[in-house]
Design an enzyme around this catalytic site. Structure first.
Site, mmCIF file in Angstrom:
data_model
loop_
_atom_site.group_PDB
_atom_site.id
_atom_site.type_symbol
_atom_site.label_atom_id
_atom_site.label_comp_id
_atom_site.label_asym_id
_atom_site.label_seq_id
_atom_site.Cartn_x
_atom_site.Cartn_y
_atom_site.Cartn_z
ATOM 1 N N ASP A 1 0.823 -1.211 0.000
ATOM 2 C CA ASP A 1 0.000 0.000 0.000
ATOM 3 C C ASP A 1 0.858 1.262 0.000
ATOM 4 O OD1 ASP A 1 -2.336 1.435 2.447
ATOM 5 O OD2 ASP A 1 -1.812 1.984 0.399
ATOM 6 N N SER B 1 -1.189 16.133 -11.528
ATOM 7 C CA SER B 1 -1.447 15.786 -12.927
ATOM 8 C C SER B 1 -1.790 17.075 -13.679
ATOM 9 C CB SER B 1 -2.619 14.788 -13.010
ATOM 10 O OG SER B 1 -3.094 14.671 -14.348
HETATM 11 C C1 LIG Z 1 -11.206 -0.687 0.705
HETATM 12 C C2 LIG Z 1 -10.339 -1.809 0.267
HETATM 13 N N1 LIG Z 1 -9.206 -1.630 -0.404
HETATM 14 O O1 LIG Z 1 -8.631 -2.832 -0.617
HETATM 15 C C3 LIG Z 1 -9.456 -3.761 -0.052
HETATM 16 C C4 LIG Z 1 -9.141 -5.212 -0.052
HETATM 17 C C5 LIG Z 1 -10.537 -3.162 0.493
HETATM 18 C C6 LIG Z 1 -11.708 -3.810 1.195
HETATM 19 N N2 LIG Z 1 -11.267 -4.852 2.085
HETATM 20 C C7 LIG Z 1 -12.456 -5.665 2.359
HETATM 21 C C8 LIG Z 1 -10.652 -4.508 3.384
HETATM 22 C C9 LIG Z 1 -9.685 -3.388 3.302
HETATM 23 C C10 LIG Z 1 -9.935 -2.099 3.643
HETATM 24 C C11 LIG Z 1 -8.750 -1.453 3.406
HETATM 25 N N3 LIG Z 1 -7.865 -2.327 2.936
HETATM 26 N N4 LIG Z 1 -8.434 -3.519 2.870
HETATM 27 C C12 LIG Z 1 -6.513 -2.007 2.581
HETATM 28 C C13 LIG Z 1 -6.079 -0.748 3.256
HETATM 29 N N5 LIG Z 1 -7.115 0.242 3.102
HETATM 30 C C14 LIG Z 1 -6.892 1.421 2.469
HETATM 31 C C15 LIG Z 1 -5.611 1.758 2.092
HETATM 32 C C16 LIG Z 1 -5.441 2.978 1.421
HETATM 33 N N6 LIG Z 1 -4.224 3.397 1.006
HETATM 34 N N7 LIG Z 1 -6.491 3.775 1.146
HETATM 35 C C17 LIG Z 1 -7.715 3.390 1.548
HETATM 36 N N8 LIG Z 1 -7.952 2.230 2.207
HETATM 37 C C18 LIG Z 1 -8.432 -0.059 3.606
#
Ligand SMILES: Cc1noc(C)c1CN(C)Cc1cc2n(n1)CCN(c1cc(N)ncn1)C2
Length: 408
Positions: free
Chosen positions: A110, A274
């Site tokens: 990330d 951008s």
């Molecule tokens: C939302 C999402 N994104 O990827 C997944 C997998 C999901 C949903 N999933 C069920 C759960 C989840 C929620 C998050 N993640 N995983 C990854 C980190 N998240 C970020 C990172 C960031 N840089 N910016 C915003 N949120 C929120």
């Protein structure tokens, strides 16, 4: 300053500058008439152990020399395959080993956060759903950082928190000894439900790492001194495996040239501006769009004027609050969306087919990959945008951090 001493100063500086660029053995023989050499004390900085090797390695490349094997081995590079967690490319996981013996994990890389955290033996069983868990007591190299804790919340409202260990972390053949490993003692429901993901590897800047009271470094910052070049690259793909590389740029992974643009990391993100956008083959609209390159966000989140310009060109597109944003008829062929990068007119084009994220969950409509950044406070170039490009996250090979963008 009198001319003579200015010339001497120039001469005095020249050999030192040349010496810095060339292997030491050449520099010391490089003092000729009217030149003088300056013996510099070598500053030994254990944290920067790799800097000398990197400079020596790059000097070989710069002058067309083949670096000796030992030198090649001393400048690290890593490469790891990253795979979408589902058919909507909602996130991209990659394999990571932690501890001794190695405990395997699939983590979401990330570039929009800076904590490396994992489900662990501290995570209550009712918050787990088949994820791999980190058990520090089973790692001979794990050491708890006593008094340290972490707590993070993300843009979508999800969150996690816990305690901190240092341990050995290996990604794509690159090993970070003494890396801060953040063990979750709780996670929010959306992480529990995501059985494919065992945690995250934060690749934004260490200035927003949440460990308290002593902030920790990201994996990239931990290994950076040993890398051949202080960069990593993201090559995400639609419904197919892609690659994160550390320490080098794979010239076979992109087409054309890489266009670089300055990064504003004052908020801890890979922030850039951008130069504008283009819907299909319409005219390019010049508009400064400041946002972040964020592999941890699924969508492309841009200002309302951009989003409206795009969907007004799509028959029967609608802003459907019950679906949570803009939807399109699933059988519609969508226009491409391009965004400008750098000051040479370069653009990254997202094919229309990648602008459809599949069934919206309401009616037979499909959810658009471009949505409004509305009240978030920044624009976010998430996976929908990044998977159309080869992206170089350069923390300072040319001094200041920059982002490189190439088509592929
Ligand atoms: C939302 C999402 N994104 O990827 C997944 C997998 C999901 C949903 N999933 C069920 C759960 C989840 C929620 C998050 N993640 N995983 C990854 C980190 N998240 C970020 C990172 C960031 N840089 N910016 C915003 N949120 C929120």
């Amino acid at each position: 300053m009198p001319a003579l001493s200015k010339a001497l100063l120039a001469a005095a500086v020249a050999p030192a500058a040349i010496g810095a660029a060339l292997p030491r053995s050449v520099a010391s023989g490089n003092v000729g008439p009217g030149m003088s050499s300056i013996k510099t004390a070598r500053k030994v900085d254990s944290n920067a152990a790799g800097h000398g090797a990197r400079a020596f390695y790059n000097a070989h490349l710069k002058f067309g020399a083949t670096p000796p094997d030992a030198l090649v081995a001393a400048v690290a590079k890593g490469s790891v395959v990253t795979t979408p967690i589902n058919s909507e490319d909602e996130a991209y996981d990659a394999p990571v080993s932690i501890g001794t013996p190695a405990q395997p994990f699939n983590l979401d890389f990330d570039t929009g956060s800076s904590d490396l955290w994992v489900f662990s033996s501290l995570t209550p069983s009712n918050e787990r759903n088949g994820q791999n868990i980190y058990t520090a007591s089973r790692s001979s190299t794990a050491k708890q950082l006593s008094g340290e804790s972490w707590k993070i919340s993300y843009g979508d409202g999800s969150s996690s928190s816990g305690l901190v260990y240092s341990d050995v972390v290996t990604i794509g053949g690159l090993t970070a000894a003494g890396q801060a490993v953040e063990a979750a003692s709780r996670v929010s429901q959306s992480f529990t439900s995501e059985s494919a993901t065992d945690g995250l590897v934060g690749l934004a800047f260490s200035s927003i790492n949440t460990v308290s009271p002593d902030q920790q470094t990201t994996f990239f910052d931990t290994v950076k001194p040993s890398l051949a070049s202080p960069v990593f690259t993201a090559d995400l793909k639609h419904q197919a495996p892609g690659t994160y590389n550390f320490g080098f740029i794979d010239k076979s992974a992109f087409t054309g040239s890489i266009t670089y643009t300055p990064v504003d990391n004052s908020q801890g993100f890979w922030g850039f501006t951008s130069t504008g956008f283009q819907v299909g083959n319409n005219d390019f609209q010049q508009e400064s769009i400041t946002g972040i390159a964020d592999t941890g966000t699924t969508l492309l989140l841009l200002p309302d004027d951009v989003v409206n310009a795009y969907y007004s060109s799509v028959n029967n597109a609608q802003n459907d609050q019950s679906a949570g944003g803009f939807t399109v008829p699933c059988d519609t062929s969508l226009p491409d969306f391009s965004f400008g990068v750098g000051n040479n007119g370069a653009m990254i084009t997202i094919p229309g087919s990648l602008m459809n994220l599949g069934p919206s969950g309401s009616g037979n409509s499909c959810f658009g990959g471009l949505q409004s950044s509305g009240t978030i406070g920044t624009n976010i170039f998430g996976d929908v945008a990044l998977k159309a490009a080869f992206v170089v996250f350069d923390s300072g090979s040319q001094g200041q951090p920059q982002l490189g963008w190439a088509s592929k």
